[in-house]
Design a protein around this motif. Sequence first.
Motif, PDB file in Angstrom:
ATOM      1  N   TYR A  45      10.491  25.434  12.311  1.00 13.75           N
ATOM      2  CA  TYR A  45      11.188  24.313  11.663  1.00 13.75           C
ATOM      3  C   TYR A  45      11.318  24.564  10.160  1.00 13.75           C
ATOM      4  O   TYR A  45      11.008  23.712   9.331  1.00 13.75           O
ATOM      5  CB  TYR A  45      10.463  22.983  11.938  1.00 13.75           C
ATOM      6  N   GLY A  46      11.786  25.764   9.824  1.00 10.77           N
ATOM      7  CA  GLY A  46      11.908  26.168   8.438  1.00 10.77           C
ATOM      8  C   GLY A  46      13.274  25.845   7.850  1.00 10.77           C
ATOM      9  O   GLY A  46      14.087  25.123   8.442  1.00 10.77           O
ATOM     10  N   SER A  47      13.512  26.413   6.667  1.00 14.00           N
ATOM     11  CA  SER A  47      14.756  26.125   5.955  1.00 14.00           C
ATOM     12  C   SER A  47      15.307  27.381   5.289  1.00 14.00           C
ATOM     13  O   SER A  47      14.551  28.299   4.953  1.00 14.00           O
ATOM     14  CB  SER A  47      14.519  25.049   4.893  1.00 14.00           C
ATOM     15  N   CYS A  48      16.618  27.397   5.089  1.00 13.37           N
ATOM     16  CA  CYS A  48      17.233  28.523   4.397  1.00 13.37           C
ATOM     17  C   CYS A  48      18.399  28.031   3.541  1.00 13.37           C
ATOM     18  O   CYS A  48      18.988  26.979   3.807  1.00 13.37           O
ATOM     19  CB  CYS A  48      17.704  29.604   5.366  1.00 13.37           C
ATOM     20  N   PHE A  49      18.697  28.816   2.515  1.00 16.27           N
ATOM     21  CA  PHE A  49      19.752  28.476   1.567  1.00 16.27           C
ATOM     22  C   PHE A  49      20.637  29.701   1.388  1.00 16.27           C
ATOM     23  O   PHE A  49      20.134  30.811   1.213  1.00 16.27           O
ATOM     24  CB  PHE A  49      19.125  28.082   0.219  1.00 16.27           C
ATOM     25  N   TYR A  50      21.963  29.487   1.427  1.00 15.34           N
ATOM     26  CA  TYR A  50      22.918  30.584   1.265  1.00 15.34           C
ATOM     27  C   TYR A  50      23.560  30.472  -0.115  1.00 15.34           C
ATOM     28  O   TYR A  50      24.205  29.469  -0.434  1.00 15.34           O
ATOM     29  CB  TYR A  50      23.999  30.524   2.351  1.00 15.34           C
ATOM     30  N   LEU A  51      23.395  31.513  -0.919  1.00 11.55           N
ATOM     31  CA  LEU A  51      23.937  31.535  -2.273  1.00 11.55           C
ATOM     32  C   LEU A  51      24.957  32.663  -2.371  1.00 11.55           C
ATOM     33  O   LEU A  51      24.608  33.845  -2.293  1.00 11.55           O
ATOM     34  CB  LEU A  51      22.815  31.758  -3.291  1.00 11.55           C
ATOM     35  N   GLY A  52      26.242  32.295  -2.554  1.00 10.81           N
ATOM     36  CA  GLY A  52      27.280  33.313  -2.660  1.00 10.81           C
ATOM     37  C   GLY A  52      28.521  32.919  -1.880  1.00 10.81           C
ATOM     38  O   GLY A  52      28.601  31.838  -1.307  1.00 10.81           O
ATOM     39  N   PHE A 100      16.538  22.379  -3.304  1.00 10.42           N
ATOM     40  CA  PHE A 100      16.437  22.435  -1.837  1.00 10.42           C
ATOM     41  C   PHE A 100      15.088  23.012  -1.405  1.00 10.42           C
ATOM     42  O   PHE A 100      14.521  22.601  -0.401  1.00 10.42           O
ATOM     43  CB  PHE A 100      17.588  23.279  -1.275  1.00 10.42           C
ATOM     44  N   GLY A 101      14.569  23.978  -2.165  1.00 15.38           N
ATOM     45  CA  GLY A 101      13.268  24.586  -1.874  1.00 15.38           C
ATOM     46  C   GLY A 101      13.198  25.298  -0.534  1.00 15.38           C
ATOM     47  O   GLY A 101      12.375  24.952   0.308  1.00 15.38           O
ATOM     48  N   PRO A 102      14.045  26.302  -0.317  1.00 14.11           N
ATOM     49  CA  PRO A 102      14.096  26.953   0.997  1.00 14.11           C
ATOM     50  C   PRO A 102      12.926  27.908   1.262  1.00 14.11           C
ATOM     51  O   PRO A 102      12.323  28.438   0.342  1.00 14.11           O
ATOM     52  CB  PRO A 102      15.400  27.749   0.928  1.00 14.11           C
ATOM     53  N   ASP A 103      12.652  28.096   2.549  1.00 10.78           N
ATOM     54  CA  ASP A 103      11.719  29.156   2.934  1.00 10.78           C
ATOM     55  C   ASP A 103      12.364  30.514   2.676  1.00 10.78           C
ATOM     56  O   ASP A 103      11.709  31.442   2.228  1.00 10.78           O
ATOM     57  CB  ASP A 103      11.350  29.031   4.421  1.00 10.78           C
ATOM     58  N   VAL A 104      13.655  30.607   2.996  1.00 10.16           N
ATOM     59  CA  VAL A 104      14.384  31.861   2.810  1.00 10.16           C
ATOM     60  C   VAL A 104      15.665  31.593   2.023  1.00 10.16           C
ATOM     61  O   VAL A 104      16.432  30.690   2.363  1.00 10.16           O
ATOM     62  CB  VAL A 104      14.744  32.531   4.155  1.00 10.16           C
ATOM     63  N   LEU A 105      15.870  32.383   0.977  1.00  7.47           N
ATOM     64  CA  LEU A 105      17.124  32.358   0.224  1.00  7.47           C
ATOM     65  C   LEU A 105      17.907  33.602   0.594  1.00  7.47           C
ATOM     66  O   LEU A 105      17.444  34.721   0.395  1.00  7.47           O
ATOM     67  CB  LEU A 105      16.847  32.343  -1.283  1.00  7.47           C
ATOM     68  N   PHE A 106      19.105  33.406   1.156  1.00  6.69           N
ATOM     69  CA  PHE A 106      20.006  34.513   1.451  1.00  6.69           C
ATOM     70  C   PHE A 106      21.025  34.605   0.315  1.00  6.69           C
ATOM     71  O   PHE A 106      21.690  33.617  -0.008  1.00  6.69           O
ATOM     72  CB  PHE A 106      20.747  34.292   2.774  1.00  6.69           C
ATOM     73  N   VAL A 107      21.148  35.787  -0.277  1.00  3.72           N
ATOM     74  CA  VAL A 107      22.077  35.988  -1.389  1.00  3.72           C
ATOM     75  C   VAL A 107      23.180  36.943  -0.958  1.00  3.72           C
ATOM     76  O   VAL A 107      22.903  38.046  -0.478  1.00  3.72           O
ATOM     77  CB  VAL A 107      21.353  36.546  -2.634  1.00  3.72           C
TER      78      VAL A 107
END
Length: 197
Positions: A45-52, A100-107
Amino acid sequence: MSSDVLLPDGISIVLSAKFLSGNNLSKIAGADLHEFALKYLNNVYGSCFYLGSMNETIEAIAGKVAEEFPNVRVSGYSPPFKDQFTEEDNRIMIQKVNEFGPDVLFVGMTAPKQEKWVFQNKDRIQATYICSIGAVFDFYSGKVERPNEFWVKYGLEWFIRFVKEPRRLWRRYFLYGAVYLKHIALKKLHNLTISLN
């Protein structure tokens, strides 16, 4: 640059490792890392953020993640398209991620721009993991079709991508590729010289 983990995302890295030291590496594409991370996040039940990329791409990604990995909390931000970000651009991007404080940041800002940006800003980013995955944004959103398994298996994924986007990729594969081959050849020569002495 420094990273906690470096993955051989490219057949040139795999072949170079074999040529220089005899190491048999297996290619781990950014798309494979992305899928692995999403499965893990879904389980915890984690979180991720997409930057780009573009807003439409981010929205398509968020929709697909919600459908395929319903336990994952997801968000993203599309920064302005420019060669060099201003300090204000960086401040906004970092603020969006940290709020947002994601577990994973995808760049995904294309290489090597994304790697340089992460390196310059990693100490200001509040994310457990930061992954530079470039073209995966387009692949996963459906904007660009990833070459099928045949081309991936035989190390020719790069060729199909070049055929589809020659104007964008010719420098990467041929101009910078030639520079890369020169460095590999010099390293091999250096290693042989040391071994003979």
